[in-house]
Design a protein around this motif. Structure first.
Motif, PDB file in Angstrom:
ATOM      1  N   ARG A  24      -2.870   8.124  -5.127  1.00  0.00           N
ATOM      2  CA  ARG A  24      -3.333   8.622  -3.842  1.00  0.00           C
ATOM      3  C   ARG A  24      -3.329   7.504  -2.827  1.00  0.00           C
ATOM      4  N   VAL A  25      -3.018   7.881  -1.590  1.00  0.00           N
ATOM      5  CA  VAL A  25      -3.061   6.930  -0.487  1.00  0.00           C
ATOM      6  C   VAL A  25      -4.509   6.719  -0.103  1.00  0.00           C
ATOM      7  N   VAL A  26      -4.922   5.455  -0.025  1.00  0.00           N
ATOM      8  CA  VAL A  26      -6.320   5.140   0.262  1.00  0.00           C
ATOM      9  C   VAL A  26      -6.573   5.280   1.753  1.00  0.00           C
ATOM     10  N   ARG A  27      -7.650   5.982   2.130  1.00  0.00           N
ATOM     11  CA  ARG A  27      -8.007   6.157   3.533  1.00  0.00           C
ATOM     12  C   ARG A  27      -8.474   4.833   4.128  1.00  0.00           C
ATOM     13  N   GLU A  28      -8.391   4.743   5.455  1.00  0.00           N
ATOM     14  CA  GLU A  28      -8.745   3.510   6.144  1.00  0.00           C
ATOM     15  C   GLU A  28     -10.234   3.195   6.024  1.00  0.00           C
ATOM     16  N   ASP A  29     -11.087   4.263   5.882  1.00  0.00           N
ATOM     17  CA  ASP A  29     -12.516   4.018   5.828  1.00  0.00           C
ATOM     18  C   ASP A  29     -12.990   3.619   4.432  1.00  0.00           C
ATOM     19  N   GLU A  30     -12.084   3.595   3.439  1.00  0.00           N
ATOM     20  CA  GLU A  30     -12.456   3.166   2.100  1.00  0.00           C
ATOM     21  C   GLU A  30     -12.264   1.661   1.975  1.00  0.00           C
ATOM     22  N   THR A  31     -13.081   1.052   1.128  1.00  0.00           N
ATOM     23  CA  THR A  31     -13.032  -0.394   0.948  1.00  0.00           C
ATOM     24  C   THR A  31     -11.891  -0.770   0.021  1.00  0.00           C
ATOM     25  N   GLY A  32     -10.956  -1.581   0.533  1.00  0.00           N
ATOM     26  CA  GLY A  32      -9.858  -2.055  -0.305  1.00  0.00           C
ATOM     27  C   GLY A  32      -9.018  -0.918  -0.837  1.00  0.00           C
ATOM     28  N   PHE A  33      -8.822  -0.920  -2.173  1.00  0.00           N
ATOM     29  CA  PHE A  33      -7.998   0.079  -2.841  1.00  0.00           C
ATOM     30  C   PHE A  33      -8.852   1.080  -3.619  1.00  0.00           C
ATOM     31  N   ALA A  34     -10.115   1.256  -3.192  1.00  0.00           N
ATOM     32  CA  ALA A  34     -11.019   2.224  -3.822  1.00  0.00           C
ATOM     33  C   ALA A  34     -11.170   1.926  -5.323  1.00  0.00           C
ATOM     34  N   GLU A  35     -10.839   2.926  -6.173  1.00  0.00           N
ATOM     35  CA  GLU A  35     -11.025   2.734  -7.620  1.00  0.00           C
ATOM     36  C   GLU A  35     -10.140   1.630  -8.187  1.00  0.00           C
ATOM     37  N   CYS A  36      -9.026   1.308  -7.509  1.00  0.00           N
ATOM     38  CA  CYS A  36      -8.081   0.305  -8.011  1.00  0.00           C
ATOM     39  C   CYS A  36      -8.478  -1.119  -7.632  1.00  0.00           C
ATOM     40  N   ASN A  37      -9.654  -1.311  -7.051  1.00  0.00           N
ATOM     41  CA  ASN A  37     -10.115  -2.680  -6.774  1.00  0.00           C
ATOM     42  C   ASN A  37     -10.346  -3.482  -8.055  1.00  0.00           C
ATOM     43  N   PHE A  39      -8.349  -4.223 -10.208  1.00  0.00           N
ATOM     44  CA  PHE A  39      -7.178  -5.024 -10.553  1.00  0.00           C
ATOM     45  C   PHE A  39      -7.096  -6.325  -9.741  1.00  0.00           C
ATOM     46  N   PHE A  40      -8.183  -6.672  -9.034  1.00  0.00           N
ATOM     47  CA  PHE A  40      -8.233  -7.912  -8.256  1.00  0.00           C
ATOM     48  C   PHE A  40      -9.447  -8.734  -8.697  1.00  0.00           C
ATOM     49  N   PRO A  41      -9.331 -10.068  -8.726  1.00  0.00           N
ATOM     50  CA  PRO A  41     -10.482 -10.899  -9.094  1.00  0.00           C
ATOM     51  C   PRO A  41     -11.645 -10.648  -8.137  1.00  0.00           C
ATOM     52  N   GLY A  42     -12.826 -10.393  -8.721  1.00  0.00           N
ATOM     53  CA  GLY A  42     -13.993 -10.098  -7.894  1.00  0.00           C
ATOM     54  C   GLY A  42     -13.874  -8.802  -7.136  1.00  0.00           C
ATOM     55  N   GLN A  43     -12.869  -7.942  -7.496  1.00  0.00           N
ATOM     56  CA  GLN A  43     -12.594  -6.670  -6.840  1.00  0.00           C
ATOM     57  C   GLN A  43     -12.322  -6.848  -5.349  1.00  0.00           C
ATOM     58  N   VAL A  44     -11.731  -7.997  -4.982  1.00  0.00           N
ATOM     59  CA  VAL A  44     -11.392  -8.279  -3.584  1.00  0.00           C
ATOM     60  C   VAL A  44      -9.870  -8.357  -3.473  1.00  0.00           C
ATOM     61  N   PRO A  45      -9.231  -7.431  -2.748  1.00  0.00           N
ATOM     62  CA  PRO A  45      -7.759  -7.445  -2.610  1.00  0.00           C
ATOM     63  C   PRO A  45      -7.302  -8.640  -1.766  1.00  0.00           C
ATOM     64  N   PRO A  46      -6.010  -8.951  -1.783  1.00  0.00           N
ATOM     65  CA  PRO A  46      -5.466 -10.021  -0.932  1.00  0.00           C
ATOM     66  C   PRO A  46      -5.747  -9.751   0.545  1.00  0.00           C
ATOM     67  N   GLU A  47      -5.899 -10.823   1.300  1.00  0.00           N
ATOM     68  CA  GLU A  47      -6.157 -10.721   2.729  1.00  0.00           C
ATOM     69  C   GLU A  47      -4.914 -11.160   3.510  1.00  0.00           C
ATOM     70  N   GLY A  48      -4.792 -10.671   4.734  1.00  0.00           N
ATOM     71  CA  GLY A  48      -3.703 -11.091   5.604  1.00  0.00           C
ATOM     72  C   GLY A  48      -2.601 -10.059   5.771  1.00  0.00           C
ATOM     73  N   PHE A  49      -2.589  -9.017   4.935  1.00  0.00           N
ATOM     74  CA  PHE A  49      -1.602  -7.941   5.078  1.00  0.00           C
ATOM     75  C   PHE A  49      -2.235  -6.856   5.958  1.00  0.00           C
ATOM     76  N   THR A  50      -2.116  -7.021   7.259  1.00  0.00           N
ATOM     77  CA  THR A  50      -2.869  -6.173   8.194  1.00  0.00           C
ATOM     78  C   THR A  50      -1.983  -5.342   9.114  1.00  0.00           C
ATOM     79  N   GLU A  51      -0.687  -5.273   8.848  1.00  0.00           N
ATOM     80  CA  GLU A  51       0.186  -4.501   9.722  1.00  0.00           C
ATOM     81  C   GLU A  51      -0.121  -2.998   9.594  1.00  0.00           C
ATOM     82  N   PRO A  52       0.044  -2.247  10.689  1.00  0.00           N
ATOM     83  CA  PRO A  52      -0.271  -0.807  10.614  1.00  0.00           C
ATOM     84  C   PRO A  52       0.632  -0.037   9.665  1.00  0.00           C
ATOM     85  N   PHE A  53       1.803  -0.592   9.339  1.00  0.00           N
ATOM     86  CA  PHE A  53       2.698   0.116   8.423  1.00  0.00           C
ATOM     87  C   PHE A  53       2.472  -0.314   6.969  1.00  0.00           C
TER      88      PHE A  53
END
Length: 478
Positions: A24-37, A39-53
């Motif tokens: 499922r595509v994660v909505r903008e109001d959800e934190t990170g990747f929702a249930e798929c967080n 798969f990231f250390p500390g459940q924090v996704p990578p930062e800096g990928f902020t393009e609208p696409f």
């Protein structure tokens, strides 16, 4: 009605095929990747990928999160997939899926589906993502960023989605999966104290080269690993597209500089200040051994290639015929798919017409029964209301008769009472009349006496006054 029927068919498909891959595509109001967080250390996704696409996708299978993907709708490829190593299973048959909500966010299909099963229910399909047709006849394969060979059975099925694939040449795709598999299994897993603390990010850097003017061919592939353990470490690997045998190791910070500005792949750089240099050196040494072994194998392969030039020539001659056979097979498969799709549309239309007729008949029966029930219910009510009105009319008549009788009877009774009371009132009035008469006579007599006295007093006063006026005082004194 069309949407409801499509949803019913889709749910039936899911119930018939319990292994249906989901995401499922994660909505903008959800934190990170929702249930798929997870798969990231500390459940924090990578930062800096902020393009609208940049679209976040939580890849799921059997309603369980399997890995996370950041997808570029501009380049039509994933920028990275985040996953963990699981016990590998036997290779699954490729069964490619697409994500409907990337192209049509308002669509009711909230899960990944087989491209052939969509059947025109998704608007603008392929506008924001790659499709199978973009790879057919292009010379490129659908290379998985999250390789299926590093996953167990349920996870393997979920990896075969076009949102996890980038265009790779057959040789590069094979080399990438082989190198990543060996590095993870022989260099990374043995040097991380707890396997579930090893977090992997596999990504691609888009280039300006496009497949069919749509899907971006990666400039390079990369892998970032973080062992989030007491004696942890981090590592980056890069493979250039133009050299299938290249595999350069570097730090995560060096890798981040090759990506977008401001990118941070791991929270706190995977605890860089507390990393074990000994562990990292051991990992690098294992990677170096794998790379050396691959280079030796490449030399052996080169010798083999030199001795088999005749087979190459034969292959070149046979290639057009093979391609023609592939084209014929492809045309046959498409025709079969078209026939089945046409039959499916016919069956769906017939079933839809029957269902519409049944629904109309049912609605008519319900309306008729409702009207009859309302009439039957209103009959006792109307009868009761008539009876009550008759009873109230009868009571009104009785009240009028009683009132008239009372008024008629009051006329003689009043006359008799007044007549009977006349002697009483007459006799009782005699003493009062006599009293009044006595009072009148007494008053008259008193008035006469008073008048006589007043007259005598007047004459006396007048005589005295005359005497005083005309008789001399002396004589008077005498």
């Amino acid at each position: 009605e069309w949407t409801m029927k499509t949803s019913i068919v889709f749910l039936l498909c899911i119930s018939v095929f319990p292994g249906f891959s989901q995401g499922r595509v994660v909505r903008e109001d959800e934190t990170g990747f929702a249930e798929c967080n997870v798969f990231f250390p500390g459940q924090v996704p990578p930062e800096g990928f902020t393009e609208p696409f940049h679209v976040k996708i939580c890849q799921q299978y059997n309603k369980e999160p399997r890995f996370a993907t950041l997808y570029s709708t501009k380049d039509k490829i994933p920028l990275y997939s985040a996953f963990k190593f699981t016990n590998p299973a036997q290779s699954e048959e490729e069964n490619w899926l697409v994500e409907p909500q990337i192209d049509d966010p308002e669509n009711d299909l909230h899960e990944m589906v087989h491209e052939a099963d969509i059947g025109g229910t998704v608007a603008n399909l392929g506008a924001n993502q790659a499709l199978t047709s973009d790879y057919v006849g292009s010379g490129y394969e659908r290379g998985l960023l999250n390789p299926s060979l590093l996953n167990e059975e349920d996870f393997q099925v979920a990896t075969y989605t076009l949102t996890n694939a980038v265009p790779l040449s057959p040789a590069l795709s094979k080399s990438w999966h082989r190198d990543i598999g060996k590095v993870v299994e022989q260099a990374l897993i043995p040097h991380c104290s707890k396997m579930d603390h090893l977090y992997l990010l596999a990504g691609a850097i888009p280039s300006s080269v496009r497949v069919k003017g749509k899907v971006s061919v990666p400039e390079s592939l990369w892998l970032a690993a973080c062992c989030d353990a007491p004696q942890g470490w981090s590592l980056g690997l890069v493979k250039k597209i133009n050299d299938e045998n290249s595999l350069a190791d570097l730090t995560v910070r060096e890798l981040e500089k090759q990506l977008l500005p401001g990118v941070h792949l791991f929270k706190g750089n995977c605890g860089e200040d507390k990393q074990s240099q000994e562990k990292r050196e051991a990992v690098l040494q294992a990677v170096s051994q794998i790379r050396s072994g691959e280079q030796g194998q490449t030399s052996d392969n080169q010798e083999t290639k030199d001795s088999s030039w005749v087979r190459r020539v034969a292959g070149i001659i046979a290639t057009p015929f093979i391609k023609l056979l592939e084209l014929l097979i492809y045309i046959f498969v498409e025709l079969v798919k078209f026939v089945f799709y046409f039959l499916w549309l016919v069956v769906k239309r017939v079933v839809g017409t029957i269902l519409d007729g049944v629904c109309s008949l049912w609605n008519g029966m319900v309306s008729y029964l409702k009207a009859v029930s309302m009439v039957l219910i209103s009959i006792p009510y109307d009868v009761g209301r008539v009876i009550i009105n008759i009873f109230l009319g009868f009571l009104q008549i009785v009240r009028d008769v009683v009132s008239l009788t009372y008024r008629i009877l009051t006329i003689p009774v009043g006359f008799i009472l007044h007549l009977a009371a006349f002697p009483y009132h007459s006799i009782c009035a005699i003493p009062s009349v006599l009293k009044d008469m006595a009072t009148g006579i007494g008053g008259t007599f008193s008035l006469v006496i008073d008048a006589t006295a007043a007259v005598l007093h007047g004459f006396y006063y007048l005589a005295g006054h005359i005497v005083k006026r005309f008789v001399p005082k002396g004589s008077s004194d005498d």
